[in-house]
Design a protein around this motif. Structure first.
Motif, mmCIF file in Angstrom:
data_model
loop_
_atom_site.group_PDB
_atom_site.id
_atom_site.type_symbol
_atom_site.label_atom_id
_atom_site.label_comp_id
_atom_site.label_asym_id
_atom_site.label_seq_id
_atom_site.Cartn_x
_atom_site.Cartn_y
_atom_site.Cartn_z
ATOM 1 N N GLU A 1 0.835 -1.209 0.000
ATOM 2 C CA GLU A 1 0.000 0.000 0.000
ATOM 3 C C GLU A 1 0.862 1.247 0.000
ATOM 4 O OE1 GLU A 1 -2.758 0.133 3.155
ATOM 5 O OE2 GLU A 1 -4.243 -1.074 2.099
ATOM 6 N N GLY B 1 3.831 1.694 -1.156
ATOM 7 C CA GLY B 1 4.427 1.912 -2.470
ATOM 8 C C GLY B 1 3.406 2.381 -3.495
ATOM 9 N N ARG B 2 2.248 1.717 -3.495
ATOM 10 C CA ARG B 2 1.224 2.087 -4.479
ATOM 11 C C ARG B 2 0.730 3.509 -4.243
ATOM 12 N NH1 ARG B 2 -1.093 -1.529 -7.743
ATOM 13 N NH2 ARG B 2 -1.159 0.322 -9.033
ATOM 14 N N ALA B 3 0.608 3.898 -2.968
ATOM 15 C CA ALA B 3 0.108 5.235 -2.666
ATOM 16 C C ALA B 3 1.084 6.314 -3.132
ATOM 17 C CB ALA B 3 -0.146 5.378 -1.172
ATOM 18 N N MET B 4 2.372 5.946 -3.259
ATOM 19 C CA MET B 4 3.351 6.912 -3.753
ATOM 20 C C MET B 4 3.290 7.021 -5.273
ATOM 21 S SD MET B 4 5.230 7.852 -1.072
ATOM 22 C CE MET B 4 6.765 8.421 -1.746
ATOM 23 N N GLY B 5 2.496 6.178 -5.911
ATOM 24 C CA GLY B 5 2.384 6.212 -7.362
ATOM 25 C C GLY B 5 3.300 5.233 -8.057
ATOM 26 N N LEU B 6 3.905 4.311 -7.289
ATOM 27 C CA LEU B 6 4.704 3.264 -7.925
ATOM 28 C C LEU B 6 3.752 2.196 -8.461
ATOM 29 C CD1 LEU B 6 7.517 2.779 -5.251
ATOM 30 C CD2 LEU B 6 7.610 4.127 -7.328
ATOM 31 N N SER B 7 4.137 1.569 -9.565
ATOM 32 C CA SER B 7 3.280 0.528 -10.115
ATOM 33 C C SER B 7 3.371 -0.729 -9.253
ATOM 34 C CB SER B 7 3.715 0.201 -11.540
ATOM 35 O OG SER B 7 5.012 -0.334 -11.507
ATOM 36 N N PHE B 8 2.449 -1.663 -9.507
ATOM 37 C CA PHE B 8 2.463 -2.920 -8.759
ATOM 38 C C PHE B 8 3.806 -3.610 -8.911
ATOM 39 C CE2 PHE B 8 1.943 -7.514 -8.597
ATOM 40 C CZ PHE B 8 1.264 -7.679 -7.404
ATOM 41 N N ALA C 1 6.759 -2.399 -9.827
ATOM 42 C CA ALA C 1 7.884 -1.667 -9.233
ATOM 43 C C ALA C 1 7.902 -1.853 -7.719
ATOM 44 C CB ALA C 1 7.784 -0.185 -9.579
ATOM 45 N N LYS D 1 11.030 -3.597 -5.772
ATOM 46 C CA LYS D 1 11.886 -2.779 -4.919
ATOM 47 C C LYS D 1 11.596 -2.958 -3.435
ATOM 48 C CE LYS D 1 12.369 0.733 -8.457
ATOM 49 N NZ LYS D 1 13.800 0.941 -8.667
#
Lengths: 265, 236
Positions: free
Chosen positions: B135, B137-144, B146, B150
């Motif tokens: 969550e 990572g996704r909330a920062m705008g990274l793709s699933f 990525a 990472k």
């Protein structure tokens, strides 16, 4: 900035949001109140599609981000989110936590620009930066933000070594690293020890003073009264009352809100 | 125990005087190559499969890949590794008209096989990482993908290092079946030593000792790796 039209969200049979209409303007600080299970967190998580709405539209800068065809990642980059449990990346240091997404996005942009330049021979100088520049900018911006919340000496620490309050402050500046247009706070102080609540609220307060658009789900009534420009009261998936803090706290109209305030104040 | 001394003498004579030790070294090398490369291939394949299996299944393509992966996993977990070796060496590659050495076939089959097991290990590891990490990572705008690469998978690998060590140990021990397709491994080397000197007791004993030593070394190695990876978990 954000416009919510007839938003419904159901988990199976359980209807959590039942037709929410809402508009949030630039610079507004909206606090969402409501008893537990009222759907306030779900509403907040729908705003950046962390939960996909069952039906309805969410317009962010006039783009319907509830549409599954929209690249949601691009829009999320402009919506910072702070979670109840911080969700800092455990395998990264504080600094890496903050620079990860900005560097990733800038690298992607630079790569695209380079490709475009290669194929179309179009020269777009603003977009093309070397990896070194990208890293250096991200790092200096991150350190600046860290200094603002008084954690510059923790840049190389791992999240597990920080206190809850420190972690939440890092989470806030991590979101700020993306230079978001709006910040969403999902009960940012609920998982903290009472003595650490203050330091996090202070950061949020200073953010509000700078004119950041904020949507906050919280149980901190003092914060809501003092900082909010608008307060929403939600119960059973419906916005029951929407007004200034004075209207909500001093002259509540809806009986459900009167009852709620009696219990908590 | 005079008899036993005599047997050791025969064994040492054969090993040192004849070509015995060269074969043992070759066997050791092949065993190591098959196990290590097998593990590397297995980790790559296993990670890929696990990533597909934990992906959200909105898109038809992901659902198709998911189907392929479950067929793959059930084939490699559902048949003995000897059968897989024989199938690849005597059926699949001859049908394709490809000439391939028995060691290469063994590397491939052990890689594919451990990929199936490691995918399940990885899947468990990925699911054990707090959902908040994804969550965040996704909330920062990274793709699933990525966020997966990472944030989640590095933490998952840390969680599964002990289990992965187990898998590697199992892999080393299972390599003892590659002589089915004619590859020279440790077993083959000591078996030949026994056949040629008409004396099996000491060669097989020596073989067991070498396997145990290898396994102990691997366990030690994984303990060290685990300790290093735990660095970010330590509180002050």
């Amino acid at each position: 900035m954000i416009r919510v039209c007839n938003l419904r969200k159901a988990f199976g049979e359980n209807v959590v949001l039942d037709g929410i209409n809402l508009e949030i303007k630039k610079g507004e600080i909206v606090v969402i109140l409501g008893p537990s299970g009222s759907g306030k967190s779900t509403l907040l998580r729908c705003l950046n599609c962390m939960e996909d709405p069952t039906s309805g539209n969410i317009f962010f800068h006039d783009v319907d981000i509830a549409d599954m065809k929209v690249d949601i990642n691009v829009h999320r980059q402009k919506m910072g989110m702070v979670f109840q449990h911080f969700n800092l990346f455990k395998n990264k240091t504080v600094l890496q936590n903050m620079t990860l997404a900005p560097v990733y996005v800038a690298k992607k942009k630079a790569r695209k620009a380079r490709l475009r330049k290669f194929f179309k021979k179009a020269y777009e100088p603003a977009d093309i930066r070397s990896l070194k520049e990208i890293n250096a900018t991200a790092k200096s911006e991150a350190l600046e933000l860290l200094a603002r919340v008084g954690l510059q000496d923790k840049a190389d620490a791992y999240p597990a070594t920080l206190s809850g309050g420190q972690q939440q402050r890092v989470a806030i500046v991590r979101a700020l690293c993306m230079k978001p247009d709006v910040m969403l706070f999902d009960e940012p102080t609920s998982a903290l020890d009472p003595e650490m609540v203050g330091e996090v609220l202070d950061v949020m307060r200073s953010l509000a003073q700078e004119g950041m658009t904020m949507v906050v789900v919280t149980h901190e009534m003092g914060f809501a009264r003092e900082v909010a420009s608008r307060v929403l009261f939600i119960d059973e998936g419906i916005v029951l009352e929407d007004g200034t803090p004075a209207e909500i706290f001093d002259t509540p109209k809806h009986p459900r809100l009167q009852q709620f305030l009696q219990k908590i104040l | 125990m005079g008899n036993f001394d005599r047997k050791i003498e025969i064994f040492l004579d054969y090993m040192l005087a004849g070509e015995g030790y060269k074969m043992v070294l070759l066997g050791l090398k092949n065993t190591a190559i098959i196990a290590v490369l097998g593990l590397v291939i297995g980790i790559l394949i296993g990670t890929l499969i696990a990533a597909v299996r934990v992906s959200p299944k909105y898109k038809g393509f992901i659902r198709f890949l998911n189907g392929v992966c479950s067929v793959y996993v059930s084939f490699f977990r559902g048949t003995p590794i000897v059968v897989q070796l024989l199938l690849f060496y005597y059926v699949l590659f001859p049908l394709m008209g490809v000439n391939i050495t028995s060691v290469n076939v063994s590397v491939l089959v052990f890689g594919l096989n451990s990929g199936a097991y490691i995918s399940e290990i990885m899947r468990g590891g990925i699911l054990s990482v707090d959902a908040g990490q994804m969550e965040g990572g996704r909330a920062m705008g990274l793709s699933f993908s990525a966020t997966m690469m990472k944030i989640v998978i590095p933490q998952a690998i840390k969680n599964i290092i002990p289990t992965l060590g187990n898998e590697f140990v199992a892999l080393v021990k299972e390599t003892s079946v590659v002589s089915f397709v004619g590859a020279t491994d440790l077993y083959k080397a000591f078996n030949t030593a026994g056949t040629n000197s008409y004396e099996f007791m000491v060669p097989y004993l020596a073989m067991a000792v070498i396997y145990i030593v290898m396994v102990l070394l691997i366990s030690l190695l994984f303990k060290v790796i685990e300790g290093r990876l735990r660095k970010s978990d330590k509180s002050l």
